[in-house]
Design an enzyme around this catalytic site. Structure first.
Site: not given
Ligand code: GLP
Length: 248
Positions: A67, A136, A138, A143
């Site tokens: 993404d 959440n 995702h 989402e």
């Molecule tokens: C963002 C990214 C996701 C990732 C998520 C969790 O939203 N788009 O790919 O998994 O963050 O982030 P973290 O690893 O900092 O908790």
């Protein structure tokens, strides 16, 4: 699903790096599906270390990221392209032209998504997909929704995601509200998937996603239907997971 419980973040990162390294060694021209977020940072550090020690060769690897924020470019320090360059690509011998991240500066969202799906298709799909997990549920930026989005699409980020991302930006106004993300179909078509989770903050969503019902309201729950998923987490993130666990 295979679940590895490791004692701390360092061990989580080593375990995840082992799986990625095995993939690169077995198939040097593999397609890696890569993720951003804070969780895989240690995994990438570990891969860089192994590359520097001469144990890994990325020269034939292709990578396709999940993404990108819409509206910020590769030179913005919070763009996912910038993240990937600084945490992995600039430090190993991957050919940058074999690395793909959605084009956040493409204003025509239909074109951006169509182009990205074509890139995934032209590569014959993903051999190993790395995933983090949003609070959440995702994955990428898929989402919670009423249905599972199949292809690459433009998402309006949820309030909880925007506030989770705010820590990386100087002010709330600067936090992107939209992103381009690979869809659930491309993720589910990956041959293997590794989900990395760390910290107490993930314990409830780990339980919901992997032991609760499969629903687009918790996008990661769809991973229960994939035949080859490995979940790697520390003790805190897996403390509510009551399934069978392999201890690291
Ligand atoms: C963002 C990214 C996701 C990732 C998520 C969790 O939203 N788009 O790919 O998994 O963050 O982030 P973290 O690893 O900092 O908790």
């Amino acid at each position: 699903m295979k679940v590895y419980q490791e004692k701390d973040y360092e061990q989580v990162s080593r375990r995840a790096a082992n799986i990625i390294a095995a993939q690169v060694i077995i198939k040097p021209d593999c397609v890696l599906g890569l993720a951003t977020g804070s969780t895989p940072v240690g995994t990438y550090e570990e891969l860089v270390r192994r590359y520097q020690e001469g144990d890994l060769d990325f020269s034939a690897v292709h990578s396709i990221n999940l993404d990108e924020y819409r509206g910020i470019g590769a030179d913005h320090e919070q763009s996912y392209r910038y993240f990937m360059n600084s945490h992995l690509f600039d430090a190993v011998n991957i050919d940058k032209k074999n690395t793909f991240v959605p084009d956040g500066m493409e204003q025509d969202s239909e074109k951006a998504c169509r182009d990205y799906d074509e890139i995934i298709r032209a590569h014959g799909g993903i051999d190993l997909q790395i995933l983090g997990l949003g609070h959440n549920g995702h994955i990428g930026f898929n989402e919670p929704d009423d249905t599972f989005a199949k292809g690459t699409h433009c998402v309006k980020l949820s309030e909880s995601t925007i506030s989770a991302n705010a820590r990386f930006f100087a002010s709330m106004d600067e936090v992107p509200k939209e992103a381009y993300t690979m869809g659930i179909r491309s993720i589910m078509q990956a041959k293997k998937i590794v989900v990395i989770v760390n910290g107490e903050g993930k314990k409830d969503i780990v339980k919901e996603a992997f032991l609760g019902p499969v629903t687009p309201r918790v996008p990661a729950s769809v991973l229960q239907l994939h035949p080859d998923v490995t979940l790697v987490g520390d003790e805190a993130a897996l403390s509510e997971y009551q399934g069978s666990i392999l201890k690291g």
